[in-house]
Design an enzyme around this catalytic site. Structure first.
Site, mmCIF file in Angstrom:
data_model
loop_
_atom_site.group_PDB
_atom_site.id
_atom_site.type_symbol
_atom_site.label_atom_id
_atom_site.label_comp_id
_atom_site.label_asym_id
_atom_site.label_seq_id
_atom_site.Cartn_x
_atom_site.Cartn_y
_atom_site.Cartn_z
ATOM 1 N N LYS A 161 13.832 35.481 15.652
ATOM 2 C CA LYS A 161 14.108 36.864 16.084
ATOM 3 C C LYS A 161 14.050 37.007 17.612
ATOM 4 O O LYS A 161 14.902 37.656 18.198
ATOM 5 C CB LYS A 161 13.087 37.841 15.488
ATOM 6 N N ARG A 196 7.209 46.665 11.511
ATOM 7 C CA ARG A 196 6.699 45.566 10.688
ATOM 8 C C ARG A 196 6.007 46.075 9.437
ATOM 9 O O ARG A 196 5.552 45.278 8.620
ATOM 10 C CB ARG A 196 5.698 44.768 11.493
ATOM 11 N N ARG A 202 6.161 25.269 18.008
ATOM 12 C CA ARG A 202 6.753 26.125 19.037
ATOM 13 C C ARG A 202 5.956 26.087 20.344
ATOM 14 O O ARG A 202 4.740 26.185 20.345
ATOM 15 C CB ARG A 202 6.806 27.556 18.496
ATOM 16 N N ARG A 249 1.191 29.123 21.698
ATOM 17 C CA ARG A 249 0.509 30.391 21.393
ATOM 18 C C ARG A 249 -0.627 30.156 20.408
ATOM 19 O O ARG A 249 -0.514 29.336 19.510
ATOM 20 C CB ARG A 249 1.524 31.379 20.788
ATOM 21 N N ARG A 272 0.374 34.218 8.655
ATOM 22 C CA ARG A 272 1.365 35.189 9.131
ATOM 23 C C ARG A 272 2.489 35.379 8.108
ATOM 24 O O ARG A 272 3.004 36.482 7.934
ATOM 25 C CB ARG A 272 1.951 34.729 10.473
HETATM 26 P P1 AMP Z 1 5.516 38.249 17.435
HETATM 27 O O1 AMP Z 1 5.599 37.822 18.850
HETATM 28 O O2 AMP Z 1 6.527 39.316 17.090
HETATM 29 O O3 AMP Z 1 5.535 37.123 16.470
HETATM 30 O O4 AMP Z 1 4.085 38.977 17.265
HETATM 31 C C1 AMP Z 1 2.875 38.273 17.457
HETATM 32 C C2 AMP Z 1 1.735 39.046 16.835
HETATM 33 O O5 AMP Z 1 1.607 40.328 17.462
HETATM 34 C C3 AMP Z 1 1.875 39.341 15.353
HETATM 35 O O6 AMP Z 1 1.483 38.267 14.525
HETATM 36 C C4 AMP Z 1 0.978 40.550 15.215
HETATM 37 O O7 AMP Z 1 -0.397 40.164 15.201
HETATM 38 C C5 AMP Z 1 1.222 41.298 16.498
HETATM 39 N N1 AMP Z 1 2.349 42.261 16.346
HETATM 40 C C6 AMP Z 1 3.567 42.200 16.935
HETATM 41 N N2 AMP Z 1 4.335 43.224 16.554
HETATM 42 C C7 AMP Z 1 3.592 43.968 15.700
HETATM 43 C C8 AMP Z 1 3.827 45.133 14.941
HETATM 44 N N3 AMP Z 1 5.018 45.760 14.972
HETATM 45 N N4 AMP Z 1 2.823 45.599 14.175
HETATM 46 C C9 AMP Z 1 1.626 44.993 14.127
HETATM 47 N N5 AMP Z 1 1.333 43.870 14.788
HETATM 48 C C10 AMP Z 1 2.305 43.349 15.569
#
Ligand code: AMP
Length: 216
Positions: free
Chosen positions: A15, A90, A129, A162, A173
């Site tokens: 994404k 989400r 990653r 990360r 996740r």
């Molecule tokens: P991402 O970079 O989108 O994979 O997000 C990394 C982490 O940030 C996720 O695993 C969540 O812990 C948190 N996170 C990101 N976006 C959201 C969201 N819309 N709602 C809740 N937690 C989020």
């Protein structure tokens, strides 16, 4: 009317990479709630400290916190024409809140490309990653290794893994995704704006498919 595109799909499906490409191609801003949280963590803000506890465990940050942060972001002038949403909404609660926020501006979600991939592929991708510190460019130890180990090809900054990109956290996740985020597939399908796209293909091919969906 502004154009809001929601990229939906499990963690690791691409994404972030696709949202960046698409936003550039169609001239909209890219909004990643994950990036916004990481920026807050880096700057050691109160929001950063709070969100870090959840992120490192592979859990979602609470809805009210996430929605508040998103609301502030979307109110900025660079979102006037719309945005490509990456990692938001989400949960159903976030999707409903997003609808209300957009509604108050006379807007709505335009289209939802839903990127699919198998768990096996997702775990492989997530756990290999590497992310660049400066601009978030993404590499992969197997699928897209940098020319020089540990260094970003694009801007020369350090690559790091990360905290939430380990195998254990990746599995957690994915579980959270199935429980909390996958109901959004039906939510947007019912609104007639969800279009499925195969995520197990090369970055360029996937970008082409997504652009075709958005242009339609
Ligand atoms: P991402 O970079 O989108 O994979 O997000 C990394 C982490 O940030 C996720 O695993 C969540 O812990 C948190 N996170 C990101 N976006 C959201 C969201 N819309 N709602 C809740 N937690 C989020």
């Amino acid at each position: 009317m502004a154009t809001y595109i929601v990229l939906l799909g499990p963690p690791g499906v691409g994404k972030g990479t696709q949202a960046k490409i698409l936003a550039k191609q169609i001239g909209l801003v890219h909004i990643s709630t994950g990036d916004l949280f990481r920026e807050n963590i880096k700057n050691q803000t109160e929001l950063g400290q709070l969100s870090q506890r959840y992120i490192n465990k592979g859990q979602l940050v609470p809805d009210d916190v996430t929605i508040g942060m998103l609301k502030e972001r979307i109110s900025r002038s660079d979102c006037e024409l719309g945005a490509v949403m990456d990692g938001f909404p989400r949960t159903l609660k976030q999707a409903e809140a997003f609808k209300i926020i957009l509604d108050s501006m006379g807007d709505d979600v335009s289209i939802v490309p839903y990127i699919k991939a198998s768990d096996k592929v997702l775990i492989e991708r997530l756990s290999g990653r590497w992310t660049c510190r400066k601009n978030g460019h993404i590499f992969h130890s197997v699928f897209k290794p940098p020319q020089e180990e540990g260094i970003c090809d694009k801007d020369g900054s350090e690559l790091y893994q990360r905290d939430d990109d380990t195998v254990e956290t990746a599995k957690k996740r994915l579980k959270v995704y199935v429980e909390r985020t996958s109901p959004l597939i039906a939510y947007y399908k019912n609104q007639g704006i969800l279009v499925e796209v195969q995520g197990e293909q090369a970055i360029e091919a996937l970008a082409k498919d997504i652009l075709a969906i958005v242009k339609k």
